[in-house]
Write a protein that holds these residues in place. Structure first.
Motif, PDB file in Angstrom:
ATOM      1  N   GLY A 449      55.897  31.183  40.116  1.00  0.00           N
ATOM      2  CA  GLY A 449      56.310  32.088  39.052  1.00  0.00           C
ATOM      3  C   GLY A 449      55.584  31.882  37.740  1.00  0.00           C
ATOM      4  N   VAL A 450      54.622  30.963  37.698  1.00  0.00           N
ATOM      5  CA  VAL A 450      53.899  30.676  36.458  1.00  0.00           C
ATOM      6  C   VAL A 450      52.412  30.898  36.681  1.00  0.00           C
ATOM      7  CG1 VAL A 450      55.610  29.048  35.593  1.00  0.00           C
ATOM      8  CG2 VAL A 450      53.752  28.213  37.045  1.00  0.00           C
ATOM      9  N   ILE A 451      51.715  31.234  35.608  1.00  0.00           N
ATOM     10  CA  ILE A 451      50.277  31.484  35.677  1.00  0.00           C
ATOM     11  C   ILE A 451      49.540  30.164  35.856  1.00  0.00           C
ATOM     12  CG2 ILE A 451      48.291  32.217  34.289  1.00  0.00           C
ATOM     13  CD1 ILE A 451      50.114  34.414  33.136  1.00  0.00           C
ATOM     14  N   ASP A 452      48.578  30.152  36.780  1.00  0.00           N
ATOM     15  CA  ASP A 452      47.739  28.994  37.052  1.00  0.00           C
ATOM     16  C   ASP A 452      46.405  29.222  36.347  1.00  0.00           C
ATOM     17  OD1 ASP A 452      45.945  27.127  38.122  1.00  0.00           O
ATOM     18  OD2 ASP A 452      46.958  27.082  40.068  1.00  0.00           O
ATOM     19  N   ALA A 453      46.170  28.470  35.284  1.00  0.00           N
ATOM     20  CA  ALA A 453      44.953  28.670  34.492  1.00  0.00           C
ATOM     21  C   ALA A 453      43.694  28.420  35.315  1.00  0.00           C
ATOM     22  CB  ALA A 453      44.977  27.756  33.269  1.00  0.00           C
ATOM     23  N   ASP A 454      43.764  27.516  36.289  1.00  0.00           N
ATOM     24  CA  ASP A 454      42.586  27.237  37.115  1.00  0.00           C
ATOM     25  C   ASP A 454      42.233  28.437  37.992  1.00  0.00           C
ATOM     26  OD1 ASP A 454      42.340  24.705  36.061  1.00  0.00           O
ATOM     27  OD2 ASP A 454      43.434  23.731  37.688  1.00  0.00           O
ATOM     28  N   GLN A 455      43.239  29.163  38.472  1.00  0.00           N
ATOM     29  CA  GLN A 455      42.954  30.358  39.260  1.00  0.00           C
ATOM     30  C   GLN A 455      42.269  31.415  38.398  1.00  0.00           C
ATOM     31  OE1 GLN A 455      46.815  31.432  40.884  1.00  0.00           O
ATOM     32  NE2 GLN A 455      46.380  30.373  42.804  1.00  0.00           N
ATOM     33  N   VAL A 456      42.744  31.576  37.175  1.00  0.00           N
ATOM     34  CA  VAL A 456      42.141  32.564  36.278  1.00  0.00           C
ATOM     35  C   VAL A 456      40.710  32.160  35.931  1.00  0.00           C
ATOM     36  CG1 VAL A 456      42.329  33.685  34.034  1.00  0.00           C
ATOM     37  CG2 VAL A 456      44.397  33.208  35.356  1.00  0.00           C
ATOM     38  N   ALA A 457      40.494  30.867  35.683  1.00  0.00           N
ATOM     39  CA  ALA A 457      39.144  30.396  35.362  1.00  0.00           C
ATOM     40  C   ALA A 457      38.200  30.610  36.539  1.00  0.00           C
ATOM     41  CB  ALA A 457      39.196  28.915  34.978  1.00  0.00           C
ATOM     42  N   ALA A 458      38.693  30.402  37.762  1.00  0.00           N
ATOM     43  CA  ALA A 458      37.860  30.633  38.938  1.00  0.00           C
ATOM     44  C   ALA A 458      37.484  32.102  39.054  1.00  0.00           C
ATOM     45  CB  ALA A 458      38.586  30.163  40.195  1.00  0.00           C
ATOM     46  N   LYS A 459      38.423  32.981  38.743  1.00  0.00           N
ATOM     47  CA  LYS A 459      38.106  34.417  38.803  1.00  0.00           C
ATOM     48  C   LYS A 459      37.046  34.775  37.758  1.00  0.00           C
ATOM     49  CE  LYS A 459      40.274  38.983  39.174  1.00  0.00           C
ATOM     50  NZ  LYS A 459      39.798  39.227  40.559  1.00  0.00           N
ATOM     51  N   MET A 460      37.163  34.201  36.578  1.00  0.00           N
ATOM     52  CA  MET A 460      36.148  34.461  35.550  1.00  0.00           C
ATOM     53  C   MET A 460      34.762  34.015  36.020  1.00  0.00           C
ATOM     54  SD  MET A 460      38.085  33.365  32.040  1.00  0.00           S
ATOM     55  CE  MET A 460      39.406  34.368  31.326  1.00  0.00           C
ATOM     56  N   ALA A 461      34.719  32.904  36.762  1.00  0.00           N
ATOM     57  CA  ALA A 461      33.442  32.352  37.197  1.00  0.00           C
ATOM     58  C   ALA A 461      32.851  33.092  38.387  1.00  0.00           C
ATOM     59  CB  ALA A 461      33.621  30.874  37.539  1.00  0.00           C
ATOM     60  N   TYR A 462      33.703  33.535  39.314  1.00  0.00           N
ATOM     61  CA  TYR A 462      33.205  34.065  40.588  1.00  0.00           C
ATOM     62  C   TYR A 462      33.388  35.568  40.740  1.00  0.00           C
ATOM     63  CZ  TYR A 462      33.811  29.063  41.481  1.00  0.00           C
ATOM     64  OH  TYR A 462      33.779  27.694  41.390  1.00  0.00           O
ATOM     65  N   ASP A 463      34.182  36.181  39.870  1.00  0.00           N
ATOM     66  CA  ASP A 463      34.430  37.634  39.913  1.00  0.00           C
ATOM     67  C   ASP A 463      34.554  38.132  38.484  1.00  0.00           C
ATOM     68  OD1 ASP A 463      35.160  40.245  40.706  1.00  0.00           O
ATOM     69  OD2 ASP A 463      37.290  39.709  40.816  1.00  0.00           O
ATOM     70  N   PRO A 464      33.498  38.005  37.689  1.00  0.00           N
ATOM     71  CA  PRO A 464      33.613  38.248  36.248  1.00  0.00           C
ATOM     72  C   PRO A 464      34.032  39.661  35.876  1.00  0.00           C
ATOM     73  CG  PRO A 464      31.306  37.993  36.916  1.00  0.00           C
ATOM     74  CD  PRO A 464      32.136  37.567  38.075  1.00  0.00           C
ATOM     75  N   ALA A 465      33.781  40.647  36.725  1.00  0.00           N
ATOM     76  CA  ALA A 465      34.190  42.018  36.412  1.00  0.00           C
ATOM     77  C   ALA A 465      35.601  42.324  36.891  1.00  0.00           C
ATOM     78  CB  ALA A 465      33.204  43.016  37.022  1.00  0.00           C
ATOM     79  N   GLY A 466      36.258  41.376  37.529  1.00  0.00           N
ATOM     80  CA  GLY A 466      37.629  41.584  37.981  1.00  0.00           C
ATOM     81  C   GLY A 466      37.765  42.588  39.103  1.00  0.00           C
ATOM     82  N   LEU A 467      36.805  42.635  40.024  1.00  0.00           N
ATOM     83  CA  LEU A 467      36.810  43.637  41.092  1.00  0.00           C
ATOM     84  C   LEU A 467      37.591  43.209  42.324  1.00  0.00           C
ATOM     85  CD1 LEU A 467      33.053  44.722  40.907  1.00  0.00           C
ATOM     86  CD2 LEU A 467      35.043  45.983  40.048  1.00  0.00           C
ATOM     87  N   LEU A 468      37.795  41.906  42.514  1.00  0.00           N
ATOM     88  CA  LEU A 468      38.434  41.430  43.735  1.00  0.00           C
ATOM     89  C   LEU A 468      39.945  41.635  43.705  1.00  0.00           C
ATOM     90  CD1 LEU A 468      36.552  38.125  44.638  1.00  0.00           C
ATOM     91  CD2 LEU A 468      36.804  40.149  46.092  1.00  0.00           C
ATOM     92  N   ASN A 469      40.435  42.408  44.654  1.00  0.00           N
ATOM     93  CA  ASN A 469      41.872  42.600  44.861  1.00  0.00           C
ATOM     94  C   ASN A 469      42.618  42.821  43.546  1.00  0.00           C
ATOM     95  OD1 ASN A 469      44.111  42.903  46.487  1.00  0.00           O
ATOM     96  ND2 ASN A 469      44.140  40.790  47.210  1.00  0.00           N
ATOM     97  N   PRO A 470      42.214  43.808  42.752  1.00  0.00           N
ATOM     98  CA  PRO A 470      42.808  43.978  41.417  1.00  0.00           C
ATOM     99  C   PRO A 470      44.311  44.234  41.481  1.00  0.00           C
ATOM    100  CG  PRO A 470      41.440  45.864  42.010  1.00  0.00           C
ATOM    101  CD  PRO A 470      41.178  44.814  43.032  1.00  0.00           C
ATOM    102  N   GLY A 471      44.992  43.693  40.481  1.00  0.00           N
ATOM    103  CA  GLY A 471      46.439  43.844  40.357  1.00  0.00           C
ATOM    104  C   GLY A 471      47.238  42.712  40.944  1.00  0.00           C
ATOM    105  N   LYS A 472      46.590  41.801  41.708  1.00  0.00           N
ATOM    106  CA  LYS A 472      47.337  40.753  42.409  1.00  0.00           C
ATOM    107  C   LYS A 472      47.389  39.423  41.647  1.00  0.00           C
ATOM    108  CE  LYS A 472      47.826  43.410  46.135  1.00  0.00           C
ATOM    109  NZ  LYS A 472      46.945  43.212  47.301  1.00  0.00           N
ATOM    110  N   LEU A 473      46.518  39.222  40.646  1.00  0.00           N
ATOM    111  CA  LEU A 473      46.531  37.977  39.882  1.00  0.00           C
ATOM    112  C   LEU A 473      47.023  38.284  38.474  1.00  0.00           C
ATOM    113  CD1 LEU A 473      45.821  34.945  40.237  1.00  0.00           C
ATOM    114  CD2 LEU A 473      43.626  35.445  39.149  1.00  0.00           C
ATOM    115  N   ARG A 474      48.297  37.965  38.221  1.00  0.00           N
ATOM    116  CA  ARG A 474      48.927  38.333  36.953  1.00  0.00           C
ATOM    117  C   ARG A 474      48.234  37.662  35.763  1.00  0.00           C
ATOM    118  NH1 ARG A 474      53.695  36.144  34.801  1.00  0.00           N
ATOM    119  NH2 ARG A 474      54.346  35.294  36.835  1.00  0.00           N
ATOM    120  N   GLY A 475      47.754  36.432  35.971  1.00  0.00           N
ATOM    121  CA  GLY A 475      47.077  35.732  34.888  1.00  0.00           C
ATOM    122  C   GLY A 475      45.842  36.443  34.407  1.00  0.00           C
TER     123      GLY A 475
END
Length: 480
Positions: A449-475
């Motif tokens: 139920g809480v945002i995982d900063a490491d997951q968000v940082a990984a998305k910034m590094a590996y999917d910088p445009a936010g195209l992967l499975n949009p809407g599923k990572l609340r962070g």
């Protein structure tokens, strides 16, 4: 009672899709992706091209999973599907798709066999679905350590058969192991058969490495170690495309399937609490309240339930101590067979979410919850049962959590309405249970139920445009 490991409030059940989804993708951009992929295939004889699947029944099927377990998610997800599905059979196809989607700014959702229950692979914003079930190579096995590296589309059942001839077995498998893929299990799963011994997928040591493809105009192929892989574990494929997975294995056992009936619920519960703490090698422990046990299909030769039912997978050398212990605890052994030597369903396909599957096959009015119970478990179980009666049927699974033996609950819940389900969840939380909500759309709300900063940082590094499975990572939605 032992306090809950987290005190996050129970999120309200979703009534709409997450805010901030990308705008609908035009047919022209989808066609541009298709042209780019056809061009990347090269001339005839240069190797197999990725298969492109356009609108139709196959595309609809490959856009869905088993989210219909949830009457909350069903109306939200039923109408959503990809505009194009790409079936990859080699690593180059994955890189081509990642490049095309990044260059055309098209959302991309990755799937395996689609055995998930939360809509993990449902594309909320359309775009492309990338099917990795064709990547099936066991790339490496180290006989000395038992560590393997296999492609994401490998079926878990096939992997176990390949390991068996080497005297090894996967540590953790879902009850859907005959159809689930390795990558899908890492991206969308959390535990399963073997969690009694080895804990959950995100526990250190259960995932040793990942190969991933980034979603960028020029995709990178990266090899991550255990630490780097952690943010992509149980992240619904929101922050990197998993193409290969490195995991440890265990020494193979010929597990004995045991079915034990109890006339008294409290004694059955006591057995479920005590057996994992004994010096016995057990791979699975599942306790079913009598109304569930009576409705499940049976392995060949197993009699119908005569009470509450305990299902065990035990090592053969555990039996001399286990049998008298079961008798002392008030259990009656009603069936026993070695795995692979019995007719009908294997016992493991009566556990975890297969239990829910079998009950829903008879009555679609059932849904379910997932929670880690506080210790001692009895007061919480009794308080919930007192309020909800036969609308709540207990299904418990033995697990190991942070090194301690615990009981998780995957109860069957009679669907009445959203308010009743919300009230049940809140009561369970107030009694000390930690909920993993299967009626949510995002990684976070299906977990702690809480945002995982490491997951968000990984998305910034590996999917910088936010195209992967949009809407599923609340962070990501919150910060970007």
């Amino acid at each position: 009672m032992t306090p809950s490991p987290a005190s996050a409030p129970v999120a309200l059940l979703p009534v709409a899709l997450p805010a901030g989804l990308p705008a609908p993708v035009s047919a022209e951009r989808i066609e541009a992706v298709s042209r780019q992929l056809r061009a990347a295939a090269g001339p005839p004889g240069s190797g197999p091209a990725a298969e492109l699947v356009g609108p139709g029944s196959e595309l609809e099927k490959l856009s869905h999973d088993f989210f219909t377990y949830s009457p909350v998610l069903t109306p939200l997800l039923s109408g959503h599907h990809a505009q194009l599905v790409v079936k990859a059979t080699q690593l180059g196809h994955v890189q081509q798709v990642a490049a095309a989607c990044a260059q055309q700014q098209v959302p991309l959702t990755v799937r395996g066999a689609g055995t998930g229950n939360y809509g993990q692979c449902v594309p909320l914003a359309g775009g492309v679905v990338l099917d990795l079930s064709g990547l099936r190579q066991l790339r490496q096995f180290d006989a000395a350590s038992g560590v393997l590296t296999a492609e994401a589309g490998c079926l878990l059942g096939d992997l176990d058969r390949q390991l068996a001839v080497r005297g090894r077995a996967l540590r953790l498998t879902p009850s859907t192991s005959r159809s689930a893929t390795l990558g899908g299990f890492i991206a969308g799963g959390s535990g399963g058969i073997g969690s009694l011994r080895w804990g959950f997928l995100r526990d250190p040591g259960n995932l040793l490495g990942l190969e991933i493809v980034t979603v960028e105009p020029e995709p990178r192929l990266l090899t991550l170690d255990a630490t780097g892989s952690r943010p992509l574990n149980h992240a619904y494929g929101t922050n990197g495309i998993l193409t290969a997975v490195t995991v440890p294995t265990a020494a193979a056992e010929t597990w004995q399937q045991l079915v034990v009936d109890f006339a008294d619920w409290d004694r059955a519960l006591e057995a479920a609490r005590l057996l994992p703490c004994a010096a016995l090698v057990l791979q699975e422990l599942c306790l079913l309240e009598a109304p569930i046990a009576r409705q499940l299909p049976l392995p060949g030769g197993c009699p119908a339930a005569r009470g509450h039912r305990l299902l065990l997978l035990a090592a053969p050398h555990a039996l001399p101590a286990l049998m008298p212990l079961l008798d002392q605890l008030g259990g009656a052994l009603v069936w026993q067979a070695a795995e692979g030597e019995s007719r009908g369903l294997p016992l493991r396909e009566l556990t975890w979410n297969h239990t829910t599957l079998h009950l829903r096959a008879q009555d679609k009015g059932w849904t379910y919850l997932q929670m880690l119970l506080p210790q001692p478990e009895g007061p919480t179980l009794a308080a919930l049962k007192q309020r909800w009666g036969d609308d709540l049927l207990w299904h418990l699974e033995g697990v190991r959590q942070q090194g301690q033996q615990r009981l998780a609950a995957i109860p069957l819940v009679r669907w009445r309405d959203r308010a009743a389900l919300q009230a049940l969840m809140e009561q369970a939380r107030d009694l000390g249970a930690l909920l993993f909500n299967p009626h949510s759309l995002t990684v976070e709300d299906g977990g702690l139920g809480v945002i995982d900063a490491d997951q968000v940082a990984a998305k910034m590094a590996y999917d910088p445009a936010g195209l992967l499975n949009p809407g599923k990572l609340r962070g990501w939605t919150s910060c970007c």
